[in-house]
Scaffold this motif. Structure first.
Motif, PDB file in Angstrom:
ATOM      1  N   ALA A 143    -183.806  60.120  50.273  1.00  8.59           N
ATOM      2  CA  ALA A 143    -182.520  59.924  50.938  1.00  8.59           C
ATOM      3  C   ALA A 143    -181.400  59.999  49.900  1.00  8.59           C
ATOM      4  CB  ALA A 143    -182.494  58.569  51.645  1.00  8.59           C
ATOM      5  N   VAL A 144    -180.324  60.718  50.229  1.00  9.63           N
ATOM      6  CA  VAL A 144    -179.188  60.871  49.324  1.00  9.63           C
ATOM      7  C   VAL A 144    -177.918  60.451  50.052  1.00  9.63           C
ATOM      8  CG1 VAL A 144    -177.830  62.473  47.933  1.00  9.63           C
ATOM      9  CG2 VAL A 144    -180.316  62.764  48.099  1.00  9.63           C
ATOM     10  N   TRP A 145    -177.182  59.536  49.461  1.00  8.10           N
ATOM     11  CA  TRP A 145    -175.912  59.058  50.028  1.00  8.10           C
ATOM     12  C   TRP A 145    -174.790  59.613  49.159  1.00  8.10           C
ATOM     13  CZ3 TRP A 145    -175.215  54.994  53.884  1.00  8.10           C
ATOM     14  CH2 TRP A 145    -173.877  54.654  54.103  1.00  8.10           C
ATOM     15  N   VAL A 146    -173.870  60.387  49.758  1.00  8.20           N
ATOM     16  CA  VAL A 146    -172.797  61.039  49.011  1.00  8.20           C
ATOM     17  C   VAL A 146    -171.452  60.413  49.361  1.00  8.20           C
ATOM     18  CG1 VAL A 146    -171.686  63.230  48.474  1.00  8.20           C
ATOM     19  CG2 VAL A 146    -174.119  63.184  49.033  1.00  8.20           C
ATOM     20  N   THR A 147    -170.702  60.037  48.335  1.00  6.92           N
ATOM     21  CA  THR A 147    -169.348  59.543  48.526  1.00  6.92           C
ATOM     22  C   THR A 147    -168.365  60.669  48.231  1.00  6.92           C
ATOM     23  OG1 THR A 147    -169.119  58.787  46.233  1.00  6.92           O
ATOM     24  CG2 THR A 147    -170.057  57.229  47.821  1.00  6.92           C
ATOM     25  N   ALA A 148    -167.151  60.584  48.817  1.00  2.00           N
ATOM     26  CA  ALA A 148    -166.167  61.650  48.598  1.00  2.00           C
ATOM     27  C   ALA A 148    -164.745  61.168  48.851  1.00  2.00           C
ATOM     28  CB  ALA A 148    -166.489  62.846  49.494  1.00  2.00           C
ATOM     29  N   PRO A 149    -164.343  60.025  48.311  1.00  2.00           N
ATOM     30  CA  PRO A 149    -162.979  59.545  48.571  1.00  2.00           C
ATOM     31  C   PRO A 149    -161.940  60.326  47.776  1.00  2.00           C
ATOM     32  CG  PRO A 149    -164.063  58.077  47.017  1.00  2.00           C
ATOM     33  CD  PRO A 149    -165.100  59.073  47.459  1.00  2.00           C
ATOM     34  N   THR A 150    -160.760  60.528  48.367  1.00  2.00           N
ATOM     35  CA  THR A 150    -159.662  61.187  47.664  1.00  2.00           C
ATOM     36  C   THR A 150    -158.424  60.305  47.600  1.00  2.00           C
ATOM     37  OG1 THR A 150    -158.927  62.276  49.707  1.00  2.00           O
ATOM     38  CG2 THR A 150    -160.472  63.484  48.309  1.00  2.00           C
ATOM     39  N   THR A 151    -158.513  59.104  48.171  1.00  2.00           N
ATOM     40  CA  THR A 151    -157.407  58.150  48.111  1.00  2.00           C
ATOM     41  C   THR A 151    -157.972  56.761  47.838  1.00  2.00           C
ATOM     42  OG1 THR A 151    -157.431  57.531  50.459  1.00  2.00           O
ATOM     43  CG2 THR A 151    -156.140  59.494  49.859  1.00  2.00           C
ATOM     44  N   VAL A 152    -157.092  55.839  47.458  1.00  2.00           N
ATOM     45  CA  VAL A 152    -157.537  54.464  47.212  1.00  2.00           C
ATOM     46  C   VAL A 152    -158.087  53.829  48.492  1.00  2.00           C
ATOM     47  CG1 VAL A 152    -156.807  52.141  46.539  1.00  2.00           C
ATOM     48  CG2 VAL A 152    -156.034  54.138  45.222  1.00  2.00           C
ATOM     49  N   PRO A 153    -157.381  53.912  49.635  1.00  2.00           N
ATOM     50  CA  PRO A 153    -157.959  53.339  50.859  1.00  2.00           C
ATOM     51  C   PRO A 153    -159.308  53.942  51.222  1.00  2.00           C
ATOM     52  CG  PRO A 153    -155.621  53.743  51.173  1.00  2.00           C
ATOM     53  CD  PRO A 153    -155.995  54.394  49.875  1.00  2.00           C
ATOM     54  N   GLU A 154    -159.445  55.263  51.053  1.00  4.28           N
ATOM     55  CA  GLU A 154    -160.735  55.900  51.343  1.00  4.28           C
ATOM     56  C   GLU A 154    -161.826  55.363  50.425  1.00  4.28           C
ATOM     57  OE1 GLU A 154    -160.359  60.101  51.052  1.00  4.28           O
ATOM     58  OE2 GLU A 154    -159.155  60.306  52.879  1.00  4.28           O
ATOM     59  N   SER A 155    -161.483  55.120  49.170  1.00  7.10           N
ATOM     60  CA  SER A 155    -162.491  54.614  48.227  1.00  7.10           C
ATOM     61  C   SER A 155    -162.945  53.211  48.622  1.00  7.10           C
ATOM     62  CB  SER A 155    -161.941  54.611  46.803  1.00  7.10           C
ATOM     63  OG  SER A 155    -161.007  53.568  46.601  1.00  7.10           O
ATOM     64  N   LEU A 156    -162.026  52.381  49.071  1.00  7.57           N
ATOM     65  CA  LEU A 156    -162.378  51.020  49.474  1.00  7.57           C
ATOM     66  C   LEU A 156    -163.273  51.041  50.710  1.00  7.57           C
ATOM     67  CD1 LEU A 156    -158.863  49.392  48.915  1.00  7.57           C
ATOM     68  CD2 LEU A 156    -160.890  49.148  47.458  1.00  7.57           C
ATOM     69  N   ASP A 157    -162.934  51.898  51.665  1.00  5.51           N
ATOM     70  CA  ASP A 157    -163.770  52.010  52.865  1.00  5.51           C
ATOM     71  C   ASP A 157    -165.131  52.615  52.535  1.00  5.51           C
ATOM     72  OD1 ASP A 157    -161.731  50.924  54.368  1.00  5.51           O
ATOM     73  OD2 ASP A 157    -160.980  52.859  55.088  1.00  5.51           O
ATOM     74  N   SER A 158    -165.126  53.611  51.643  1.00  9.61           N
ATOM     75  CA  SER A 158    -166.382  54.245  51.231  1.00  9.61           C
ATOM     76  C   SER A 158    -167.307  53.229  50.579  1.00  9.61           C
ATOM     77  CB  SER A 158    -166.093  55.391  50.255  1.00  9.61           C
ATOM     78  OG  SER A 158    -167.288  55.931  49.736  1.00  9.61           O
ATOM     79  N   LEU A 159    -166.763  52.425  49.681  1.00  8.84           N
ATOM     80  CA  LEU A 159    -167.560  51.390  49.024  1.00  8.84           C
ATOM     81  C   LEU A 159    -168.051  50.363  50.029  1.00  8.84           C
ATOM     82  CD1 LEU A 159    -165.412  50.858  45.808  1.00  8.84           C
ATOM     83  CD2 LEU A 159    -167.770  51.682  45.870  1.00  8.84           C
TER      84      LEU A 159
END
Length: 326
Positions: free
Chosen positions: A176-192
């Motif tokens: 299983a591979v989980w890929v993150t791809a945030p391009t903004t600070v809010p996206e990074s917080l939600d991604s985490l």
């Protein structure tokens, strides 16, 4: 019995009796087996290539999927299906126990919650400093054999940091591979938040603190900046980058944010009007003696980890970078 029948069926798939034998065997299996990484063989007719995208119950009519590789049996009730940042379905055990991280910031993020879950990380995963796990080389050239041998429940990766060909190879190996791809600070917080909830069962206190730190808007003086990330050749932050969004939230606007590329090459002597140069110490190790001399405007050296990593560093990044750029 089942694997023997399966092999015979793959080898002699046109024989009616082989098909019937497999059909009977599958009908006796109450639970589906792990079949990660299956890829359709182009030479096989569609009727022999039924592809199971999810786990469920074997049915006699599903016997045509004889070209897959079967692994250990598993109870589907012990699995959870979730979405990563790319909207890929990632199937994980209810309790994730073994994680390989091939992104430094994600290694730090997971370790800050439960370092014991990490069994492998890249050579560049420097935080926490005392992390004692198997090293799997770099982000661009991970040792896939070592990763497979570690038998992780999931490999955590980033769409920009890691190569798609490596991630596809891991999926093909049944991982299983989980890929993150945030391009903004809010996206990074939600991604985490999604990632850590999937791995650890909830959001840690430091993530909630980071949300609070970045919740208030900036209302001070604004400056226009060039943000190099490499030299020889010179490259800088361009459009749609996490670091560019972070700087904008503390009053520093990227003059190359309208570029057609995310990391455009540039000539220091041919740039839009700017007020300041922001020089992070990674990925290129800019320093007071390596970088500022190429520009005719004031240059500030800053922490690359706080500018480009999304994780626990976000708690202090706003205050630290604001101070370094003052």
């Amino acid at each position: 019995m089942m694997m023997t029948t399966l092999v015979r069926y793959v080898k002699h798939r046109k024989r009616p009796q082989a098909k019937e034998n497999l059909r009977r065997t599958l009908a006796q299996m109450p639970k589906i087996l792990v079949m990660k990484g299956f890829r359709r063989a182009p030479s096989m007719p569609d009727q022999w290539n039924i592809f199971f995208a999810t786990r469920g119950t074997f049915r006699p009519e599903s016997a045509g999927s004889a070209s897959v590789v079967l692994g250990n049996s598993i109870d589907p009730e012990e699995l959870k299906s979730m979405y990563d940042d790319l909207r890929n379905v990632v199937e994980l055990p209810r309790e994730v126990r073994r994680v390989v991280s091939i992104v430094p910031s994600l290694t730090e993020s997971i370790a800050a919650v439960d370092a014991g879950k990490i069994v492998g990380a890249t050579d560049w995963c420097t935080h926490p400093a005392d992390l004692d796990v198997t090293r799997v080389r770099g982000t661009k050239n991970p040792d896939l054999d070592v990763i497979r041998a570690l038998a992780p429940d999931v490999v955590v990766a980033n769409a920009e940091e890691n190569r798609a060909v490596d991630l596809d190879a891991l999926r093909a190996a049944g991982i299983a591979v989980w890929v993150t791809a945030p391009t903004t600070v809010p996206e990074s917080l939600d991604s985490l938040g999604r990632l850590l909830s999937a791995i650890a069962g909830g959001e840690p206190d430091w993530l909630r603190e980071a949300r609070a730190v970045w919740s208030s808007p900036y209302d001070g003086m604004r400056r226009r900046a060039v943000i190099p990330i490499w030299r020889r050749p010179w490259m800088a932050l361009g459009r749609d980058t996490f670091a560019g969004d972070l700087l904008a939230r503390i009053g520093v606007d990227n003059v190359l944010r309208e570029s057609g590329e995310r990391y455009p090459r540039f000539d220091p002597d041919v740039l839009p009007e700017y007020d300041i140069v922001v020089l992070p110490d990674e990925p290129y190790a800019f320093s007071p003696d390596d970088g500022p001399e190429a520009f005719g405007k004031p240059a500030k050296c800053v922490s690359g980890r706080h500018l480009t990593w999304y994780g626990p560093s976000l708690v202090e990044a706003r205050a630290l970078l604001s101070g370094q750029l003052a």
